[in-house]
Design a protein around this motif. Structure first.
Motif, PDB file in Angstrom:
ATOM      1  N   GLU A 141       0.833  -1.202   0.000  1.00  0.00           N
ATOM      2  CA  GLU A 141       0.000   0.000   0.000  1.00  0.00           C
ATOM      3  C   GLU A 141       0.869   1.253   0.000  1.00  0.00           C
ATOM      4  O   GLU A 141       0.618   2.215  -0.739  1.00  0.00           O
ATOM      5  CB  GLU A 141      -0.936  -0.001   1.204  1.00  0.00           C
ATOM      6  N   LEU A 142       1.909   1.252   0.810  1.00  0.00           N
ATOM      7  CA  LEU A 142       2.836   2.384   0.836  1.00  0.00           C
ATOM      8  C   LEU A 142       3.595   2.482  -0.484  1.00  0.00           C
ATOM      9  O   LEU A 142       3.871   3.591  -0.967  1.00  0.00           O
ATOM     10  CB  LEU A 142       3.808   2.244   2.003  1.00  0.00           C
ATOM     11  N   LEU A 143       3.906   1.345  -1.084  1.00  0.00           N
ATOM     12  CA  LEU A 143       4.615   1.330  -2.366  1.00  0.00           C
ATOM     13  C   LEU A 143       3.807   2.051  -3.438  1.00  0.00           C
ATOM     14  O   LEU A 143       4.364   2.768  -4.275  1.00  0.00           O
ATOM     15  CB  LEU A 143       4.891  -0.117  -2.799  1.00  0.00           C
ATOM     16  N   ALA A 144       2.496   1.880  -3.397  1.00  0.00           N
ATOM     17  CA  ALA A 144       1.648   2.538  -4.384  1.00  0.00           C
ATOM     18  C   ALA A 144       1.600   4.048  -4.163  1.00  0.00           C
ATOM     19  O   ALA A 144       1.524   4.813  -5.124  1.00  0.00           O
ATOM     20  CB  ALA A 144       0.232   1.951  -4.319  1.00  0.00           C
ATOM     21  N   ARG A 145       1.672   4.496  -2.888  1.00  0.00           N
ATOM     22  CA  ARG A 145       1.576   5.919  -2.577  1.00  0.00           C
ATOM     23  C   ARG A 145       2.926   6.623  -2.616  1.00  0.00           C
ATOM     24  O   ARG A 145       3.045   7.727  -3.145  1.00  0.00           O
ATOM     25  CB  ARG A 145       0.958   6.117  -1.187  1.00  0.00           C
ATOM     26  N   ASP A 146       3.931   5.979  -2.049  1.00  0.00           N
ATOM     27  CA  ASP A 146       5.243   6.617  -1.871  1.00  0.00           C
ATOM     28  C   ASP A 146       6.321   5.543  -2.025  1.00  0.00           C
ATOM     29  O   ASP A 146       6.868   5.042  -1.036  1.00  0.00           O
ATOM     30  CB  ASP A 146       5.316   7.274  -0.487  1.00  0.00           C
ATOM     31  N   PRO A 147       6.654   5.180  -3.254  1.00  0.00           N
ATOM     32  CA  PRO A 147       7.549   4.037  -3.467  1.00  0.00           C
ATOM     33  C   PRO A 147       8.930   4.220  -2.860  1.00  0.00           C
ATOM     34  O   PRO A 147       9.496   3.260  -2.333  1.00  0.00           O
ATOM     35  CB  PRO A 147       7.620   3.913  -4.999  1.00  0.00           C
ATOM     36  N   ALA A 148       9.488   5.415  -2.912  1.00  0.00           N
ATOM     37  CA  ALA A 148      10.822   5.615  -2.348  1.00  0.00           C
ATOM     38  C   ALA A 148      10.826   5.319  -0.853  1.00  0.00           C
ATOM     39  O   ALA A 148      11.753   4.684  -0.329  1.00  0.00           O
ATOM     40  CB  ALA A 148      11.291   7.040  -2.608  1.00  0.00           C
ATOM     41  N   ARG A 149       9.789   5.785  -0.153  1.00  0.00           N
ATOM     42  CA  ARG A 149       9.701   5.530   1.281  1.00  0.00           C
ATOM     43  C   ARG A 149       9.463   4.049   1.563  1.00  0.00           C
ATOM     44  O   ARG A 149      10.024   3.484   2.510  1.00  0.00           O
ATOM     45  CB  ARG A 149       8.574   6.365   1.879  1.00  0.00           C
ATOM     46  N   ALA A 150       8.647   3.402   0.731  1.00  0.00           N
ATOM     47  CA  ALA A 150       8.343   1.983   0.939  1.00  0.00           C
ATOM     48  C   ALA A 150       9.577   1.108   0.744  1.00  0.00           C
ATOM     49  O   ALA A 150       9.692   0.032   1.345  1.00  0.00           O
ATOM     50  CB  ALA A 150       7.241   1.540  -0.027  1.00  0.00           C
ATOM     51  N   LEU A 151      10.522   1.581  -0.073  1.00  0.00           N
ATOM     52  CA  LEU A 151      11.694   0.774  -0.397  1.00  0.00           C
ATOM     53  C   LEU A 151      12.937   1.168   0.389  1.00  0.00           C
ATOM     54  O   LEU A 151      13.954   0.465   0.313  1.00  0.00           O
ATOM     55  CB  LEU A 151      11.998   0.901  -1.900  1.00  0.00           C
ATOM     56  N   GLU A 152      12.886   2.265   1.156  1.00  0.00           N
ATOM     57  CA  GLU A 152      14.117   2.834   1.693  1.00  0.00           C
ATOM     58  C   GLU A 152      14.764   1.992   2.794  1.00  0.00           C
ATOM     59  O   GLU A 152      15.914   2.229   3.172  1.00  0.00           O
ATOM     60  CB  GLU A 152      13.893   4.253   2.195  1.00  0.00           C
ATOM     61  N   HIS A 153      14.049   0.995   3.329  1.00  0.00           N
ATOM     62  CA  HIS A 153      14.654   0.117   4.342  1.00  0.00           C
ATOM     63  C   HIS A 153      15.495  -0.984   3.715  1.00  0.00           C
ATOM     64  O   HIS A 153      16.241  -1.674   4.417  1.00  0.00           O
ATOM     65  CB  HIS A 153      13.551  -0.519   5.198  1.00  0.00           C
ATOM     66  N   LEU A 154      15.404  -1.165   2.396  1.00  0.00           N
ATOM     67  CA  LEU A 154      16.084  -2.275   1.727  1.00  0.00           C
ATOM     68  C   LEU A 154      17.555  -1.935   1.476  1.00  0.00           C
ATOM     69  O   LEU A 154      17.875  -0.883   0.929  1.00  0.00           O
ATOM     70  CB  LEU A 154      15.401  -2.579   0.399  1.00  0.00           C
TER      71      LEU A 154
END
Length: 297
Positions: free
Chosen positions: A178-191
């Motif tokens: 759900e976060l990936l759809a709204r704010d992909p950079a934030r959804a991925l930044e822990h990786l």
């Protein structure tokens, strides 16, 4: 005798698919339709009793059986072609530079048919800017460059690399969809990232192109070879942006997964570059490479 000739025809078609990584390219080089090439491949696979390629959206990936078959029959088929080839021989050495990943996976296979015409190649592997500098000082004749050269060079577009953001399945499961759809950079930044160099050239370009910002992720591995980067991703060290032609087999096998699905995939153009007066041998190489159906890599 007719059956034996047919078998040779199937093997010749197999080699074109194997070396070009594409049924479309093999059809063009063989002067056949795509259905005809697909039919010949299906017949050969039926005779052998096992698949030779894994089909993907952008081409085909050889199986271990295909690798073995190519090693066994490649030189013999090439010798037969040479005996029947009406094209005149060109006895010359051409010095070609390119990135190690592209040259290993696609470039050398594209150049190989010209050795049957008498050409000899000296290959230099390295970074685009270093190779262009060597071309400027006449240490190379042709460069396959991922960087568009400046003044003083003659550059023609060759093909486009398509970049994919991939990671191992376990890390992919940690992404909030759900976060990936709204704010992909934030959804991925822990990786954690697996990068080509400390300044994250490919990953940074992907983030800026797709997310409009630089990555804030931690870096887990820095390795100056995209094949090694893929190996690190498969092993679970992190995620990376890599060319499709390197990742397709791992995607098909489920060893990595797509982490992001852009509406338009990020592309990087590859150029075939020369400088100054060229020779007939150099012109032959450039013409051969430009006439090839590379598709999107």
């Amino acid at each position: 005798m007719a059956e034996k000739l047919t078998d040779l025809d199937l093997l010749a078609t197999f080699l074109e698919i194997y070396r070009g990584g594409s049924i479309t390219a093999a059809a063009n080089r063989r002067g056949l339709t795509q259905p005809a090439v697909s039919g010949q491949l299906a017949r050969l696979e039926k005779e052998l009793g096992e698949p030779l390629f894994v089909r993907g959206g952008r081409g085909v990936t050889p199986t271990a059986r295909a690798d073995e078959l190519a090693r066994r029959v490649g030189s013999h088929i090439d010798q037969l072609r040479t005996a029947l080839d009406p094209a005149p021989a060109v006895e010359a050495t051409v010095r070609v530079g390119g990135a190690s990943e592209f040259m290993t996976v696609r470039g050398l296979a594209a150049l190989a048919p010209l050795t049957r015409r008498g050409l000899r190649f000296e290959i230099t592997l390295g970074l685009a800017n270093d190779l262009l500098a060597a071309l400027r000082t006449d240490e190379l004749d042709v460069v396959l460059s991922a960087v568009r050269p400046g003044e003083g060079f003659t550059a023609a577009p060759l093909t486009d690399e398509e970049f994919l953001l991939v990671g191992p399945p376990l890390l992919a499961r940690t992404v909030d969809q759900e976060l990936l759809a709204r704010d992909p950079a934030r959804a991925l930044e822990h990786l954690p990232l697996v990068a080509y160099s400390d300044d994250l050239p490919i990953i940074r370009r992907y983030w800026l192109s797709e997310f409009g910002e630089r990555p804030k992720n931690p870096t887990a591995v820095v390795v100056p070879d995209l094949r090694a980067a893929l190996a690190a991703v498969v092993a679970g060290a992190g995620v990376s942006a890599l060319p499709r032609y390197l990742t397709e087999s791992a995607l098909t096998a489920g060893a990595v997964e797509l982490l992001h699905h852009p509406e338009v995939a990020p592309l990087n153009t590859l150029y075939v570059v020369t400088r100054g007066a060229t020779t007939p041998a150099t012109d032959l190489v450039v013409e051969h490479l430009r006439s090839r159906d590379w598709g999107v890599l």
